[in-house]
Design a protein around this motif. Structure first.
Motif, PDB file in Angstrom:
ATOM      1  N   ASN A 195       0.880  -1.194   0.121  1.00 19.45           N
ATOM      2  CA  ASN A 195       0.112   0.007   0.012  1.00 19.45           C
ATOM      3  C   ASN A 195       0.815   1.285  -0.060  1.00 19.45           C
ATOM      4  O   ASN A 195       0.411   2.321   0.527  1.00 19.45           O
ATOM      5  CB  ASN A 195      -1.042   0.091   1.375  1.00 19.45           C
ATOM      6  CG  ASN A 195      -1.910  -1.374   1.312  1.00 19.45           C
ATOM      7  OD1 ASN A 195      -2.293  -1.748   0.307  1.00 19.45           O
ATOM      8  ND2 ASN A 195      -2.411  -1.725   2.342  1.00 19.45           N
ATOM      9  N   GLY A 196       2.025   1.178  -0.594  1.00 20.59           N
ATOM     10  CA  GLY A 196       2.794   2.528  -0.980  1.00 20.59           C
ATOM     11  C   GLY A 196       2.345   3.035  -2.143  1.00 20.59           C
ATOM     12  O   GLY A 196       1.344   2.635  -2.744  1.00 20.59           O
ATOM     13  N   THR A 197       3.297   3.883  -2.739  1.00 18.78           N
ATOM     14  CA  THR A 197       3.066   4.592  -4.013  1.00 18.78           C
ATOM     15  C   THR A 197       3.198   3.434  -5.269  1.00 18.78           C
ATOM     16  O   THR A 197       2.181   3.252  -6.041  1.00 18.78           O
ATOM     17  CB  THR A 197       4.439   5.479  -4.298  1.00 18.78           C
ATOM     18  OG1 THR A 197       4.440   6.295  -3.258  1.00 18.78           O
ATOM     19  CG2 THR A 197       4.198   6.125  -5.480  1.00 18.78           C
ATOM     20  N   THR A 198       4.208   2.235  -4.954  1.00 19.65           N
ATOM     21  CA  THR A 198       4.174   1.282  -5.938  1.00 19.65           C
ATOM     22  C   THR A 198       3.029   0.329  -5.987  1.00 19.65           C
ATOM     23  O   THR A 198       2.610  -0.228  -6.934  1.00 19.65           O
ATOM     24  CB  THR A 198       5.245   0.372  -5.845  1.00 19.65           C
ATOM     25  OG1 THR A 198       6.799   1.320  -5.749  1.00 19.65           O
ATOM     26  CG2 THR A 198       5.686  -0.828  -6.731  1.00 19.65           C
ATOM     27  N   GLY A 199       2.184   0.456  -4.751  1.00 19.51           N
ATOM     28  CA  GLY A 199       1.285  -0.541  -4.535  1.00 19.51           C
ATOM     29  C   GLY A 199      -0.074   0.306  -4.633  1.00 19.51           C
ATOM     30  O   GLY A 199      -1.212  -0.246  -4.371  1.00 19.51           O
ATOM     31  N   GLU A 200       0.023   1.376  -5.666  1.00 14.63           N
ATOM     32  CA  GLU A 200      -1.104   2.044  -6.019  1.00 14.63           C
ATOM     33  C   GLU A 200      -2.125   2.875  -4.942  1.00 14.63           C
ATOM     34  O   GLU A 200      -3.162   2.544  -5.303  1.00 14.63           O
ATOM     35  CB  GLU A 200      -1.779   1.382  -6.962  1.00 14.63           C
ATOM     36  CG  GLU A 200      -1.144   0.955  -8.150  1.00 14.63           C
ATOM     37  CD  GLU A 200      -1.806   0.282  -9.357  1.00 14.63           C
ATOM     38  OE1 GLU A 200      -2.477   0.851 -10.154  1.00 14.63           O
ATOM     39  OE2 GLU A 200      -1.480  -0.656  -9.441  1.00 14.63           O
ATOM     40  N   PRO A 248      -2.957   5.481  -3.685  1.00 15.32           N
ATOM     41  CA  PRO A 248      -3.792   6.546  -4.120  1.00 15.32           C
ATOM     42  C   PRO A 248      -5.326   6.180  -4.516  1.00 15.32           C
ATOM     43  O   PRO A 248      -6.151   6.871  -4.644  1.00 15.32           O
ATOM     44  CB  PRO A 248      -3.285   7.414  -5.044  1.00 15.32           C
ATOM     45  CG  PRO A 248      -1.933   7.437  -4.833  1.00 15.32           C
ATOM     46  CD  PRO A 248      -1.707   5.669  -4.488  1.00 15.32           C
ATOM     47  N   THR A 249      -5.431   4.837  -5.144  1.00 14.71           N
ATOM     48  CA  THR A 249      -6.432   4.395  -5.949  1.00 14.71           C
ATOM     49  C   THR A 249      -6.967   3.225  -5.604  1.00 14.71           C
ATOM     50  O   THR A 249      -7.889   2.551  -5.864  1.00 14.71           O
ATOM     51  CB  THR A 249      -6.122   4.303  -7.315  1.00 14.71           C
ATOM     52  OG1 THR A 249      -5.209   3.320  -7.562  1.00 14.71           O
ATOM     53  CG2 THR A 249      -5.842   5.555  -8.085  1.00 14.71           C
ATOM     54  N   THR A 250      -6.672   2.938  -4.336  1.00 14.18           N
ATOM     55  CA  THR A 250      -7.344   1.553  -3.479  1.00 14.18           C
ATOM     56  C   THR A 250      -7.981   2.312  -2.349  1.00 14.18           C
ATOM     57  O   THR A 250      -7.503   3.048  -1.620  1.00 14.18           O
ATOM     58  CB  THR A 250      -6.339   0.588  -2.962  1.00 14.18           C
ATOM     59  OG1 THR A 250      -5.111   1.135  -2.258  1.00 14.18           O
ATOM     60  CG2 THR A 250      -5.495  -0.130  -4.153  1.00 14.18           C
ATOM     61  N   SER A 251      -8.982   1.362  -1.989  1.00 13.23           N
ATOM     62  CA  SER A 251     -10.077   1.883  -1.033  1.00 13.23           C
ATOM     63  C   SER A 251      -9.241   1.397   0.577  1.00 13.23           C
ATOM     64  O   SER A 251      -8.494   0.740   0.435  1.00 13.23           O
ATOM     65  CB  SER A 251     -11.193   1.352  -1.053  1.00 13.23           C
ATOM     66  OG  SER A 251     -11.200   0.065  -0.835  1.00 13.23           O
ATOM     67  N   ASP A 252      -9.835   1.977   1.520  1.00  9.64           N
ATOM     68  CA  ASP A 252      -9.294   1.477   2.674  1.00  9.64           C
ATOM     69  C   ASP A 252      -9.491   0.246   2.917  1.00  9.64           C
ATOM     70  O   ASP A 252      -8.857  -0.523   3.544  1.00  9.64           O
ATOM     71  CB  ASP A 252     -10.158   2.271   3.893  1.00  9.64           C
ATOM     72  CG  ASP A 252      -9.582   3.823   3.853  1.00  9.64           C
ATOM     73  OD1 ASP A 252      -8.954   4.120   3.218  1.00  9.64           O
ATOM     74  OD2 ASP A 252      -9.868   4.417   4.851  1.00  9.64           O
TER      75      ASP A 252
END
Length: 292
Positions: free
Chosen positions: A48-53, A55-59
């Protein structure tokens, strides 16, 4: 004091988030990739970092990913969950959810866009650290956030018992060297081209996007250095340079280039998949590296 602490190991992968062909979170694929990365020498996985996208994944997706990967790797590797946001309350909520889902630590980026002054930056990190029982890795990436974690702020934060590490993407090796000397913070390179230089001045290791596709090759650099084979470490690092450049400095985000090589499903908009020419160049560089 020179740090020898490696709270999350040495070789960490900033893992991509696999999606299905229709763009949904693909947890079985994430578990499979996590298992492969650990088997290939990754001591930790940063989700869930930048590489893990992020900004576009929900909580909900973020928490589900942490739980699935933690279940897949067990105690074989550390799981560090990205929980940063521009909102302190939201960051605290994400950090607590990640801890409950099995994360061993949380990655907390400087609040972005609002560009808070340093006392507010410090207060933000302390609020998160006070809210959880697992260690924090602070993420210093001013090119993206617009705000540096200034050295004096880091010196003060280093005294908090749960602030253990820094993902260093500030491109300031001199300041990093000074802070490594003056604190017990574990400094992890967040810039693949600086993995070896930071390690050589006392860094703890790396958090690497390129490790999604070349985990063994990246770890081999550290292994050679630790064994005293400095010339070999430099040679191995040089062999990685072309792939690092194409993945991280070609104008495409690392998420896009990593997924192009892994064939791990689409990226979410506004990102776009790499075109055929870029993918071909990436594959050629990867094949040359792995042949060597």
């Amino acid at each position: 004091m020179t740090t020898t602490s490696r709270p999350f190991g040495r070789a960490l992968c900033a893992m991509i988030t696999p999606f299905t062909a229709t763009g949904e979170l693909d947890l079985p694929a994430a578990q499979k990739l996590a298992d492969q990365l650990v088997a290939a020498g990754c001591d930790g996985l940063v989700l869930n970092g930048t590489t893990g996208e992020s900004p576009t994944t929900s909580d909900t997706e973020k928490t589900a990913l942490v739980r699935a990967v933690a279940d897949a790797v067990g105690d074989r590797a550390a799981v560090v969950a990205g929980v940063g946001s521009a909102d302190t309350r939201h960051t605290v909520t994400l950090a607590r959810a990640a801890e409950a889902a099995g994360a061993d630590g949380v990655l907390v980026v400087t609040p972005y866009y609002s560009r808070p002054p340093q006392p507010a930056v410090e207060a933000h990190f302390r609020r998160v650290a006070d809210a959880v029982g697992i260690p924090l890795m602070l993420y210093d990436i001013p090119a993206r956030t617009g705000t540096r974690i200034e050295p004096d702020t880091l010196l003060r934060l280093a005294g908090h018992p749960r602030i253990a590490a820094v993902k260093d993407s500030a491109y300031d090796l001199l300041t990093s060297t000074k802070l490594i000397t003056r604190t017990s913070l574990a400094y992890y390179s967040g810039c693949d081209e600086l993995n070896l230089p930071l390690y050589a001045v006392g860094g703890a290791g790396f958090v690497s996007t390129v490790a999604n596709v070349a985990p063994r090759e990246l770890r081999a650099v550290l292994d050679a250095y630790d064994a005293g084979r400095v010339t070999e470490a430099a040679r191995l690092n040089q062999q990685l340079a072309q792939l690092v450049e194409l993945m991280m400095a070609s104008g495409l985000p690392g998420t896009v280039t990593a997924k192009a090589l892994l064939d791990a499903g689409p990226v979410r908009e506004p990102l776009q998949a790499a075109d055929r020419e870029a993918t071909g160049a990436l594959r050629a560089a990867y094949e040359e590296l792995t042949r060597g």
